[in-house]
Design a protein around this motif. Structure first.
Motif: not given
Lengths: 376, 102, 243
Positions: A274-275, A370-371, A373, C52, C57-58, C97, C105, C109
């Motif tokens: 997702k991230s 998504p955030d 992670a 984010t 992402m948010a 995005r 990250f 990840n």
């Protein structure tokens, strides 16, 4: 359109990579799964082919068979019954049948002895009997008569064709004279009566009349014979049921394993996907493919192997069960009978539950933000 | 430059699935064609069945009562005692004739 | 022209509950294209949350974020005035995005058991782009970061520095114009951290906009940093001199 296909292909690619990570686990899963499909499909194929053969034989079977019971056991029918029944309205023909079983102690096989218009001293035998006694046309077979004096010496006139095994493997066909000699069969009696009627719709009325007239008679209608075979070979009962229960149970175990098996590792991976820009639908598609790859392959492998097993090799794996302790077992080649409806049900029962069982537990994990992670 | 474009796993799987579908279809065609010839294959069985007025398949020859299931009665399988244990494996596959169980 | 412009951005978590807290509080900031911007501050200062929000992402609880100079698949042409992303529907936001941002990250990840090459290509998978296209790009990136010889090895065979480069290569696979890195040097030793900054230098030269959250002096004292924005308790305490 192209992009949709590419997206599926790309995600499928990753599903495969993902499955290949646990090679042994997924390979054994596929193997077990294939085995289950194979077993069920084999049985489906076998039963539908058998049912066809049975129906074929029953097509020309007498409309009604009348037995006589004595103290609850089947006994011989006096020929006087035949005459009286023949006089009933609607009966076209009554044919007294002479047949019985002969236990062949040297070979241990149960033979079915039947009579036909034949010269005395000659017999026709089914190819199973021919195999069992290692005898072919022009050989002489010795049968022990109930007389205890002279054994019966019978010359084989003909071995029934191999293709008729399923109907006639254990038959010994002889003249009436020899039959009566062999079993010391009383004159004026027959084993049972085969009836042909003018109007098949009157069969049950006729059966009622016969029972009224002879309370010791037991009429068996053709429809009842059909139903007997239906109940043996029907895929929703009999043999199939036992297999189905086993299969359904194993599916439940699979599904249980999947449903509870969403590990922290898997959850974390979904978060990572997702991230890096995967949407919920992409993740679900991934899981769909993970389930579909296994179940689809298992379905095809299993069904194809079952077809080869049943129709090319005559179901060797079922033979121990069907054979039981019998020494005389027909060697048959089944004519394929494929029921698309049954296959459809099998497809739905195998592919759908497993695929869903793979997707459902991921549903919640796939909807995480998504955030997530990034902040773990 | 590294080789990034090898044969893709997804292609392998799709080809495998197509092969599966093709094999499956071939078998269905096989079934069709054999069924087309079924008449002659089954002719001898048919003829014998008609001539001798057979009622049953010769599947279970191990015991008398399993040889002709269509001719059996409710207790045929229990020759000795109604609750005697089944002697023959096929006995468990052959239920009593349906119309009689009711 | 401003690439990313934030106006009065706030983000609260657990709204309406006793545990409610404000992670980002009324932040306004312009991030210039082609520059390296560092978000500096202690952990819990709201750097990650802010990133984010910028990275789609948010969504912020309030405020506006406008992106300009980018083009998403669903746009007829490049919007000269920029797009206000806070009110966009989910799928459009995702599309932006994927095309505009690449993420590096703190924990890298990367997916274990999966080959380096495939890890790098993963963000491109759901876009429906032709596999040959992004595979070629991935090959180039692996060459560029000298990890090509590991292409088919699973990621867990790689060293920390190599993992770092795989993570950066993955962030670049969709050719984004903005790279967002969250504490990228937190798990690296000094040598590797310096190597990371060298890579940042090349990316900057390639015209990428770079946004790094870090409290590592190697990062924020680097001559590459065009601007250092300091944060504490969800607010900007010093937005540094505009370059």
């Amino acid at each position: 359109m192209n992009r949709t296909i590419e997206r599926h292909k790309n995600i499928l690619e990753f599903s495969l990579s993902s499955l290949l990570r646990r090679k042994t686990k997924n390979a054994s899963l596929l193997a077990i799964y294939t085995l289950i499909v194979f077993a069920i499909a084999s049985l489906l194929f076998f039963l539908s082919a058998m049912k066809r053969e049975a129906l074929l034989i029953l097509k020309d079977a007498p409309d009604m068979v009348v037995q006589r019971m004595e103290a609850g056991r089947q006994d011989l029918v006096p020929l006087s019954y035949a005459k009286e029944i023949a006089a009933l309205r609607g009966v076209r023909e009554v044919k007294p049948r002479l047949w019985g079983y002969y236990y062949d102690s040297p070979s241990g096989g149960n033979l079915t002895v039947m009579t036909a218009e034949m010269p005395a001293g000659f017999i026709k035998i089914g190819s199973g009997v021919s195999r069992l006694r290692r005898a072919t046309a022009a050989d002489v077979i010795v049968l022990q008569s109930y007389d205890n004096e002279v054994p019966l010496m019978l010359e084989i006139e003909e071995v029934l064709p191999y293709e008729s095994e399923l109907a006639a493997a254990d038959l010994v066909i002889m003249s009436e004279l020899d039959f009566r000699k062999l079993f010391k069969f009383p004159q004026g009696h027959a084993t049972d009566l085969a009836l042909t009627v003018a109007n098949p719709r009157e069969l049950s009325t006729l059966a009622g009349k016969i029972v009224d007239k002879f309370p010791d008679a037991r009429p068996i209608l053709k429809s009842e014979m059909l139903r007997t075979y239906d109940s043996i070979f029907d895929w929703r009962g009999g043999m199939m049921l036992v297999m189905m229960i086993a299969a359904v149970l194993s599916f439940i175990i699979f599904a249980w394993d999947r449903a509870t098996g969403l590990s922290a590792e898997e959850r974390k991976e979904i978060g990572i996907l997702k991230s890096i820009g995967w949407e919920t639908s992409d993740v679900l598609l991934l899981k769909f493919w993970e389930g579909a790859v296994i179940s689809l392959s298992a379905f095809f492998f299993g069904v194809i192997a079952a077809y080869v097993h049943v129709y090319f090799f005559s179901a060797p794996l079922f033979q121990p069960v069907l054979k039981g302790w019998s020494v005389l077992y027909p060697q048959f080649k089944l004519v394929p009978a494929v029921d698309t409806y049954q296959l459809g049900v099998l497809f739905f029962l195998t592919v759908a539950p497993y695929t869903f069982a793979t997707i459902i537990p991921c549903w919640r994990a796939a909807t995480i933000d998504p955030d997530a992670a990034m902040r773990s | 430059m590294i080789k990034t474009h090898r044969i893709r796993k997804s292609t392998v799987f799709l080809v495998l699935t197509i092969v599966n579908v093709m094999a499956f279809s071939l078998l269905m065609l096989h079934a069709r064609s054999v069924q087309g010839r079924a008449g002659e294959l089954l002719a001898s069985s048919s003829r014998i069945a008609r001539e001798l007025q057979l009622t049953d398949l010769c599947l279970f020859t191990e015991a008398r009562y399993t040889r002709h299931p269509a001719m059996g009665d409710v207790h045929a399988a229990f020759q000795d005692h109604p609750i005697a244990l089944e002697h023959f494996p096929s006995g468990s596959l052959v239920p009593a004739p349906l119309p009689l169980v009711r | 022209m401003n690439m990313i412009s934030l106006t009065n951005i706030s983000k609260s978590f657990h709204v309406g509950k006793a545990s409610q807290f404000v992670a980002v509080n009324d932040v306004s900031l312009d991030i210039e294209p082609g520059k390296v911007t560092i978000l500096k501050g202690p952990s819990g200062s709201g750097k990650t949350t802010l990133m984010t929000l910028i990275g789609c992402m948010a969504r912020p609880t309030s405020g506006r974020i406008v992106l300009s100079g980018m083009r998403a698949a669903w746009m007829a042409s490049e919007e000269p005035a920029g797009v206000e992303i806070t009110s966009l529907p989910e799928r459009f936001l995702n599309d932006i995005r994927r095309r505009t941002f690449g993420f590096v990250f703190q924990q890298f990840n990367l997916l274990k058991g999966i080959s380096v090459l495939e890890n790098v290509m993963l963000p491109a998978y759901p876009t429906g782009e032709d596999h040959r296209e992004f595979a070629k790009r991935a090959g180039v990136l692996l060459e560029q970061f000298s990890i090509a010889r590991h292409a088919s090895s699973p990621v867990e065979w790689l060293s920390g520095g190599e993992l770092q480069r795989v993570a950066i290569a993955r962030a670049l696979i969709n050719d984004p114009s903005v790279i967002i890195a969250d504490e990228p040097t937190a798990h690296l030793d000094t040598a590797l951290s310096r190597e990371f900054m060298t890579i940042v230098g090349t990316l900057k030269k390639a015209g990428k906009t770079i946004l790094i959250a870090s409290h590592d002096p190697i990062v924020f004292d680097s001559p590459l940093a065009d601007r250092v924005v300091e944060m504490r308790d969800g607010v900007i305490t010093s937005s540094g001199p505009k370059p």
